[in-house]
Design an enzyme around this catalytic site. Structure first.
Site, PDB file in Angstrom:
ATOM      1  N   HIS A  89       0.801  -1.221   0.000  1.00  0.00           N
ATOM      2  CA  HIS A  89       0.000   0.000   0.000  1.00  0.00           C
ATOM      3  C   HIS A  89       0.839   1.277   0.000  1.00  0.00           C
ATOM      4  O   HIS A  89       0.612   2.144  -0.837  1.00  0.00           O
ATOM      5  CB  HIS A  89      -1.059   0.042   1.094  1.00  0.00           C
ATOM      6  CG  HIS A  89      -1.933   1.227   0.875  1.00  0.00           C
ATOM      7  ND1 HIS A  89      -2.953   1.248  -0.032  1.00  0.00           N
ATOM      8  CD2 HIS A  89      -1.847   2.486   1.338  1.00  0.00           C
ATOM      9  CE1 HIS A  89      -3.470   2.450  -0.105  1.00  0.00           C
ATOM     10  NE2 HIS A  89      -2.820   3.234   0.723  1.00  0.00           N
ATOM     11  N   TYR A 128       1.513   5.135  -2.421  1.00  0.00           N
ATOM     12  CA  TYR A 128       1.775   6.527  -2.050  1.00  0.00           C
ATOM     13  C   TYR A 128       3.135   6.991  -2.521  1.00  0.00           C
ATOM     14  O   TYR A 128       3.351   8.183  -2.750  1.00  0.00           O
ATOM     15  CB  TYR A 128       1.585   6.737  -0.543  1.00  0.00           C
ATOM     16  CG  TYR A 128       0.121   6.715  -0.204  1.00  0.00           C
ATOM     17  CD1 TYR A 128      -0.727   7.650  -0.779  1.00  0.00           C
ATOM     18  CD2 TYR A 128      -0.423   5.757   0.620  1.00  0.00           C
ATOM     19  CE1 TYR A 128      -2.077   7.622  -0.540  1.00  0.00           C
ATOM     20  CE2 TYR A 128      -1.777   5.719   0.865  1.00  0.00           C
ATOM     21  CZ  TYR A 128      -2.600   6.655   0.287  1.00  0.00           C
ATOM     22  OH  TYR A 128      -3.942   6.621   0.520  1.00  0.00           O
ATOM     23  N   HIS A 172      -9.847   0.479 -11.325  1.00  0.00           N
ATOM     24  CA  HIS A 172      -9.511   1.468 -10.306  1.00  0.00           C
ATOM     25  C   HIS A 172      -8.077   1.972 -10.452  1.00  0.00           C
ATOM     26  O   HIS A 172      -7.831   3.173 -10.519  1.00  0.00           O
ATOM     27  CB  HIS A 172      -9.714   0.858  -8.920  1.00  0.00           C
ATOM     28  CG  HIS A 172      -9.055   1.626  -7.824  1.00  0.00           C
ATOM     29  ND1 HIS A 172      -9.504   2.855  -7.423  1.00  0.00           N
ATOM     30  CD2 HIS A 172      -7.958   1.368  -7.074  1.00  0.00           C
ATOM     31  CE1 HIS A 172      -8.714   3.312  -6.459  1.00  0.00           C
ATOM     32  NE2 HIS A 172      -7.770   2.432  -6.239  1.00  0.00           N
ATOM     33  N   PHE A 173      -7.107   1.046 -10.516  1.00  0.00           N
ATOM     34  CA  PHE A 173      -5.744   1.581 -10.423  1.00  0.00           C
ATOM     35  C   PHE A 173      -5.219   2.139 -11.742  1.00  0.00           C
ATOM     36  O   PHE A 173      -4.176   2.791 -11.742  1.00  0.00           O
ATOM     37  CB  PHE A 173      -4.773   0.604  -9.747  1.00  0.00           C
ATOM     38  CG  PHE A 173      -4.562  -0.711 -10.422  1.00  0.00           C
ATOM     39  CD1 PHE A 173      -4.003  -0.799 -11.666  1.00  0.00           C
ATOM     40  CD2 PHE A 173      -4.909  -1.884  -9.762  1.00  0.00           C
ATOM     41  CE1 PHE A 173      -3.793  -2.032 -12.262  1.00  0.00           C
ATOM     42  CE2 PHE A 173      -4.704  -3.110 -10.356  1.00  0.00           C
ATOM     43  CZ  PHE A 173      -4.144  -3.184 -11.613  1.00  0.00           C
ATOM     44  N   HIS A 174      -5.934   1.927 -12.839  1.00  0.00           N
ATOM     45  CA  HIS A 174      -5.523   2.685 -14.019  1.00  0.00           C
ATOM     46  C   HIS A 174      -5.958   4.146 -13.917  1.00  0.00           C
ATOM     47  O   HIS A 174      -5.436   4.998 -14.631  1.00  0.00           O
ATOM     48  CB  HIS A 174      -6.030   2.032 -15.309  1.00  0.00           C
ATOM     49  CG  HIS A 174      -5.207   0.833 -15.683  1.00  0.00           C
ATOM     50  ND1 HIS A 174      -5.480  -0.422 -15.201  1.00  0.00           N
ATOM     51  CD2 HIS A 174      -4.102   0.698 -16.440  1.00  0.00           C
ATOM     52  CE1 HIS A 174      -4.567  -1.275 -15.651  1.00  0.00           C
ATOM     53  NE2 HIS A 174      -3.726  -0.623 -16.410  1.00  0.00           N
ATOM     54  N   ARG A 225      -9.937 -10.522 -12.601  1.00  0.00           N
ATOM     55  CA  ARG A 225      -8.746  -9.859 -13.133  1.00  0.00           C
ATOM     56  C   ARG A 225      -7.651 -10.888 -13.337  1.00  0.00           C
ATOM     57  O   ARG A 225      -7.820 -12.052 -13.012  1.00  0.00           O
ATOM     58  CB  ARG A 225      -8.282  -8.761 -12.189  1.00  0.00           C
ATOM     59  CG  ARG A 225      -7.726  -9.280 -10.888  1.00  0.00           C
ATOM     60  CD  ARG A 225      -7.217  -8.183  -9.996  1.00  0.00           C
ATOM     61  NE  ARG A 225      -5.945  -7.660 -10.463  1.00  0.00           N
ATOM     62  CZ  ARG A 225      -5.028  -7.091  -9.657  1.00  0.00           C
ATOM     63  NH1 ARG A 225      -5.255  -6.992  -8.359  1.00  0.00           N
ATOM     64  NH2 ARG A 225      -3.896  -6.627 -10.134  1.00  0.00           N
ATOM     65  N   ARG A 226      -6.530 -10.477 -13.888  1.00  0.00           N
ATOM     66  CA  ARG A 226      -5.336 -11.312 -14.053  1.00  0.00           C
ATOM     67  C   ARG A 226      -5.662 -12.619 -14.760  1.00  0.00           C
ATOM     68  O   ARG A 226      -5.152 -13.680 -14.388  1.00  0.00           O
ATOM     69  CB  ARG A 226      -4.716 -11.653 -12.704  1.00  0.00           C
ATOM     70  CG  ARG A 226      -4.422 -10.474 -11.848  1.00  0.00           C
ATOM     71  CD  ARG A 226      -3.625 -10.831 -10.650  1.00  0.00           C
ATOM     72  NE  ARG A 226      -2.478  -9.951 -10.544  1.00  0.00           N
ATOM     73  CZ  ARG A 226      -1.633  -9.943  -9.542  1.00  0.00           C
ATOM     74  NH1 ARG A 226      -1.783 -10.785  -8.554  1.00  0.00           N
ATOM     75  NH2 ARG A 226      -0.623  -9.113  -9.523  1.00  0.00           N
TER      76      ARG A 226
HETATM   77  C1  HEM Z   1      -1.733   2.065 -22.805  1.00  0.00           C
HETATM   78  C2  HEM Z   1      -2.056   2.089 -21.566  1.00  0.00           C
HETATM   79  C3  HEM Z   1      -2.484   0.888 -20.762  1.00  0.00           C
HETATM   80  C4  HEM Z   1      -3.339  -0.117 -21.086  1.00  0.00           C
HETATM   81  C5  HEM Z   1      -4.113  -0.284 -22.371  1.00  0.00           C
HETATM   82  C6  HEM Z   1      -3.387  -1.020 -19.960  1.00  0.00           C
HETATM   83  C7  HEM Z   1      -4.149  -2.165 -19.893  1.00  0.00           C
HETATM   84  C8  HEM Z   1      -4.101  -3.104 -18.896  1.00  0.00           C
HETATM   85  C9  HEM Z   1      -4.821  -4.333 -18.881  1.00  0.00           C
HETATM   86  C10 HEM Z   1      -5.783  -4.788 -19.956  1.00  0.00           C
HETATM   87  C11 HEM Z   1      -4.463  -5.002 -17.762  1.00  0.00           C
HETATM   88  C12 HEM Z   1      -4.788  -6.426 -17.431  1.00  0.00           C
HETATM   89  C13 HEM Z   1      -5.899  -6.698 -16.585  1.00  0.00           C
HETATM   90  C14 HEM Z   1      -5.891  -8.146 -16.156  1.00  0.00           C
HETATM   91  O1  HEM Z   1      -5.795  -9.086 -16.957  1.00  0.00           O
HETATM   92  O2  HEM Z   1      -5.996  -8.317 -14.963  1.00  0.00           O
HETATM   93  C15 HEM Z   1      -3.547  -4.185 -17.036  1.00  0.00           C
HETATM   94  C16 HEM Z   1      -2.977  -4.514 -15.819  1.00  0.00           C
HETATM   95  C17 HEM Z   1      -2.153  -3.660 -15.103  1.00  0.00           C
HETATM   96  N1  HEM Z   1      -1.739  -2.397 -15.472  1.00  0.00           N
HETATM   97 FE1  HEM Z   1      -2.144  -1.479 -17.222  1.00  0.00          FE
HETATM   98  N2  HEM Z   1      -2.567  -0.540 -18.976  1.00  0.00           N
HETATM   99  C18 HEM Z   1      -1.996   0.620 -19.423  1.00  0.00           C
HETATM  100  C19 HEM Z   1      -1.117   1.434 -18.735  1.00  0.00           C
HETATM  101  C20 HEM Z   1      -0.705   1.200 -17.453  1.00  0.00           C
HETATM  102  C21 HEM Z   1       0.106   2.110 -16.695  1.00  0.00           C
HETATM  103  C22 HEM Z   1       0.603   3.443 -17.178  1.00  0.00           C
HETATM  104  C23 HEM Z   1       0.305   1.516 -15.484  1.00  0.00           C
HETATM  105  C24 HEM Z   1       1.084   1.999 -14.285  1.00  0.00           C
HETATM  106  C25 HEM Z   1       1.871   2.983 -14.240  1.00  0.00           C
HETATM  107  C26 HEM Z   1      -0.356   0.229 -15.508  1.00  0.00           C
HETATM  108  C27 HEM Z   1      -0.345  -0.658 -14.452  1.00  0.00           C
HETATM  109  C28 HEM Z   1      -0.942  -1.888 -14.481  1.00  0.00           C
HETATM  110  C29 HEM Z   1      -0.835  -2.852 -13.419  1.00  0.00           C
HETATM  111  C30 HEM Z   1      -0.066  -2.681 -12.114  1.00  0.00           C
HETATM  112  C31 HEM Z   1      -1.590  -3.972 -13.813  1.00  0.00           C
HETATM  113  C32 HEM Z   1      -1.825  -5.240 -13.008  1.00  0.00           C
HETATM  114  C33 HEM Z   1      -0.932  -6.329 -13.397  1.00  0.00           C
HETATM  115  C34 HEM Z   1      -1.260  -7.557 -12.609  1.00  0.00           C
HETATM  116  O3  HEM Z   1      -2.427  -7.843 -12.354  1.00  0.00           O
HETATM  117  O4  HEM Z   1      -0.299  -8.230 -12.218  1.00  0.00           O
HETATM  118  N3  HEM Z   1      -0.966   0.066 -16.696  1.00  0.00           N
HETATM  119  N4  HEM Z   1      -3.319  -3.017 -17.743  1.00  0.00           N
HETATM  120 CU    CU Z   2      -3.923  -0.077  -0.731  1.00  0.00          CU
END
Ligand code: HEM
Ligand code: CU
Ligand code: CU
Lengths: 196, 572
Positions: free
Chosen positions: B248, B252, B399-401, B463-464
């Site tokens: 967490h 921050y 949420h986190f996006h 997710r994931r």
């Molecule tokens: C072009 C921009 C982006 C797209 C289209 C995108 C799309 C996605 C998608 C589709 C997932 C997968 C969801 C899943 O299967 O659970 C994901 C996971 C994630 N994204 Fe992005 N994302 C983008 C940019 C970013 C940025 C800028 C960050 C952080 C700075 C980020 C952080 C994460 C994280 C931490 C996860 C989770 C990975 C996990 O579950 O282990 N993403 N994103």
């Molecule tokens: Cu948290």
């Protein structure tokens, strides 16, 4: 916030406020700080009320179990599945493993109360009964226990929602790991009961 | 570390203030530049995988068969996406940005300039060490690496070095802070320098959890087969708990640098002033106090942790929402001052007079708007029992996006739009492209995250998960999936633009119209903040005490009842 909130004339209003150890707080700022504090307390209160009055809660401490013993004859998880405790009351022992649930089909009559006992054999898995609040992590070494009552007939998927692996090209993997809990309508339930 | 203002009357001579020379600045800027190059490269690859994932989920296009044999699975790509975006892009950008700002804020060179080199080299060595197993499919454990899944040892070693490198960045700041304080016993530390130092100290406390997990649990198990000793085994729940001690405050660590800019810089980019400088300091102190003792809110759904502890962390989590609520007011007030100075009128019409024409300003303002939604979602997630409806569903990436993926990332884009021209001495290529970039990101994330929130809440979509191959895929998801694809279109354009702007600004030497100054917002009220807002010991000790109270008993119990039943396994 209004226009009068921070005009220059307002600034000169309390010059002395800055000399001491206090933080000078503008009127609207002060109001907002109070609102913020109140909001925090309202949120907490809302959660307390929903948890106590409606019994909506989260999984708590539970039993522990060595995953190596899951197949031992005296271990309830060695025979995963549904057991009837009393009419309308069931318990379900569910093992999450790469990459399926044991069992992956459960049927209960409508109105049943089911207590789930869930554990994992190998890595961390997840268990969420779609459309319900039954949502828990399945950790090796821990037994999660939670119960729910099913008042609406239909199929409910239970889906593994924590990544648990996948080998390129394999027919199964984390994304194929799920099961179905069927809540039978009253008449159908009687029919299955009599054939059992 | 308790750096207090020393009494003015002392026996010792005050050391003379060290001057910040052009040579110092050159070193600092070079290090900042290296950090930012790594950050931008990481994000470019990371974002590409994001688009692949989104297209796979919507069943528009499954690219993974075509990525063979380089990328083996969806999950290998997802590991890269999480690690490159959430860890590499953020950490390198933050360290570069801070290294640039901190000495300028103190107007003093870093205490040990060579230590900055040690830091950046350690971080890069760590990155390469961890990247090799990720790229060779030997660490497909996602960026949270929950054991008993076990990656190759070099993955953990690389992560450790990356974190240690970022610690060294912090150490250099602490030494510099201390030296500055000796030279200026009676002054208040400037806001930017103080806020940066608080952020790094918070990071220090936060990373202790993951450091313990890696050093005592993961590395011994991962090294066992290599060094030929029997694997000691591990306790999955204890590991997760140590991870979320870190997980967490990690968010921050991403967010506070954006706050540094929102409070201390951005008002200056729209002719505004810092509305209440002391309150801004208080906000950072509160984050130091409350960021860490809240980790169980990520473990609401875990068995084996008594409800009471989840409840306590829930209360503290709501508490850490408080400084963000204050921020919402104070930052908007600071911007309003600017808009009115620019001729803005009315209750809300002044908003139009903000400096929307400047991409560096506009990007941060758009970031704030998305953060309002992110913040509301965060309060819902934190709500303990409500969390059961959405935990580990698509709601969470939705949420986190908005938070790390927009509030933070979009702010960093915007910061880069003054920082990179400043570092290269080249004019931004181009203002209009940069404006298009921030607006497309804004709308892209709005659609994308709205779709994912809905999928999670209404349909419990997990997710994931490589959804396109899931047997339970449901055509009822189609409307939201199409909405997410609309978001993906915007995001692909935006990510491409960002990469192009960075590249062309760097390589095309267009002359600057006028020299660029680091934006520093002046306080509206020139009187110095009260001393208790410039004093470390109450806040730091309070933070440590809260961590001990909120984690001590549970960790003691988990450690004394620790099992070693689970052995590390490879499931990919
Ligand atoms: C072009 C921009 C982006 C797209 C289209 C995108 C799309 C996605 C998608 C589709 C997932 C997968 C969801 C899943 O299967 O659970 C994901 C996971 C994630 N994204 Fe992005 N994302 C983008 C940019 C970013 C940025 C800028 C960050 C952080 C700075 C980020 C952080 C994460 C994280 C931490 C996860 C989770 C990975 C996990 O579950 O282990 N993403 N994103
Ligand atoms: Cu948290
Ligand atoms: Cu699974």
């Amino acid at each position: 916030m209004s226009e009068q909130a921070h005009g220059p004339e307002h600034e000169s209003a309390h010059p002395e406020a800055h000399e001491g150890q206090g933080v000078h707080v503008e009127k609207w700022e002060g109001i907002w700080i109070r609102i913020s504090v109140a909001m925090v307390f309202v949120f907490i209160l809302a959660i307390v009320i929903s948890a106590t009055a409606f019994g909506i809660s989260v999984p708590g401490a539970s039993g522990r179990m060595d995953p190596a013993t899951l197949n031992d004859a005296d271990n309830p998880f060695s025979q995963p599945g549904l057991r009837e405790l009393a009419p309308g009351k069931y318990e379900a022992y569910i093992v999450a493993q790469t990459w399926n649930f044991l069992p992956d089909r459960i049927e209960v009559p409508v109105g049943s109360q089911v207590t789930f006992h869930i554990t994992a054999r190998d890595v961390i898995h997840g268990f969420k009964l779609a459309g319900t609040n039954v949502n828990v992590m399945a950790l090796p070494g821990q037994v999660a226990t939670l119960s729910a009552t099913f008042d609406t007939p239909g199929d409910y998927n239970y889906i593994c929602h924590e990544y648990c692996g996948y080998v390129s090209g394999a027919p199964i993997g984390h994304h194929t790991m799920y099961g179905v809990l069927t809540v039978l309508p009253a008449d159908a339930a009687e029919a299955t009961q009599s054939t059992n | 570390m308790s750096v207090q203002a020393m009494p003015a009357i002392g026996i010792k001579e005050q050391p003379l203030p060290a001057a910040l020379t052009a040579k110092d600045l050159k070193t600092i800027d070079r290090i900042a530049g290296i950090n930012i190059v790594v950050a931008v490269l990481a994000l470019s690859i990371g974002a590409l995988f994001g688009v692949f994932q989104g297209l796979e989920h919507a069943k528009v296009f499954n690219i993974y068969p075509f990525l063979q044999p380089v990328i083996k699975t969806y999950y290998q790509g997802l590991t890269l996406h999480g690690a490159l975006n959430a860890v590499v892009w953020t950490t390198f950008f933050i360290c570069g940005f801070f290294t640039f700002v901190f000495p300028r804020s103190f107007n003093r060179p870093l205490r040990y300039p060579w230590l900055s080199w040690v830091a950046v080299i350690t971080m890069i060595v760590g990155l390469v060490t961890a990247a090799v197993p990720m790229l060779t499919n030997n660490a497909t454990v996602l960026y949270t690496f929950y054991p008993p899944m076990l990656a190759e040892w070099s993955f953990y070693l690389g992560l450790t070095l990356l974190v240690v490198g970022s610690w060294i960045v912090g150490f250099n700041f602490y030494f510099t802070y201390y030296a500055w304080r000796k030279e200026n016993p009676d002054k208040r530390a400037p806001f930017l320098a103080l806020a940066i130092t608080i952020t790094m100290v918070m990071w220090q406390i936060a990373t202790l959890g993951v450091a313990a997990e890696i050093l005592f649990i993961l590395l011994p198990n991962a090294l066992a087969p290599v060094l030929g000793f029997p694997a000691p085994g591990l306790d999955p729940l204890l590991s997760r708990t140590l991870f979320w001690w870190f997980g967490h405050p990690l968010v921050y660590f991403w967010l506070l640098p954006a706050y540094v800019s929102w409070y201390g810089m951005m008002p200056a980019q729209t002719n505004g002033k810092m509305f209440s400088e002391p309150l801004a300091r208080l906000v950072f102190w509160l984050f130091l106090l409350l960021s860490t003792p809240v980790g169980f809110h990520h473990q609401y759904a875990d068995p084996g942790i008594p409800e009471i502890w989840k409840f306590i962390h829930m209360v503290l989590t709501m508490g850490v929402g408080f400084p963000s609520l204050i921020t919402a007011f104070t930052v908007v007030a600071s911007l309003e001052i600017g808009a009115r100075a620019r001729g803005g009128k009315g209750y809300l019409r002044w908003i139009g007079r903000l400096n929307w024409g400047d991409p560096s300003y506009a990007g941060q303002n758009l970031a704030m708007i998305l953060f309002i939604f992110g913040g509301i979602g965060g309060i819902i997630n934190a709500s303990y029992n409500v969390n059961m409806a959405v935990h580990n569903t698509m709601w969470v990436p939705g949420h986190f996006h908005l938070t790390v993926g927009s509030a933070v990332t979009l702010s960093f884009f915007a910061i880069a739009y003054w920082l990179v021209p400043k570092l290269t001495g080249h004019k931004l290529f181009t203002k209009w492209m940069a404006l298009a970039q921030v607006w497309t990101w804004f709308f892209g994330m709005l659609f994308f995250s709205n779709a994912y929130h809905t999928l999670g809440l209404l349909f419990s979509v997990p997710r994931r998960t490589m959804l396109g191959e899931a047997p339970y895929y449901d055509s009822a998801w189609n409307p939201q999936m199409m909405e997410s694809v609309l978001g993906l279109v915007f995001l692909s354009i935006s990510a491409t633009l960002f990469f192009a702007i960075m590249l062309f600004t760097w390589i095309i030497p267009r002359k600057l119209d006028k020299p660029i100054e680091m934006p520093v917002a002046e306080p509206l009220n020139p009187n110095p903040a009260p001393k208790w807002l410039d004093t470390w010991w109450p806040w730091l000790n309070g933070a440590i005490a809260l961590v001990i109270i909120s984690y001590g008993p549970m960790l003691f119990q988990l450690i004394s009842n620790m099992t070693t039943w689970s052995k590390g396994i490879r499931v990919w």
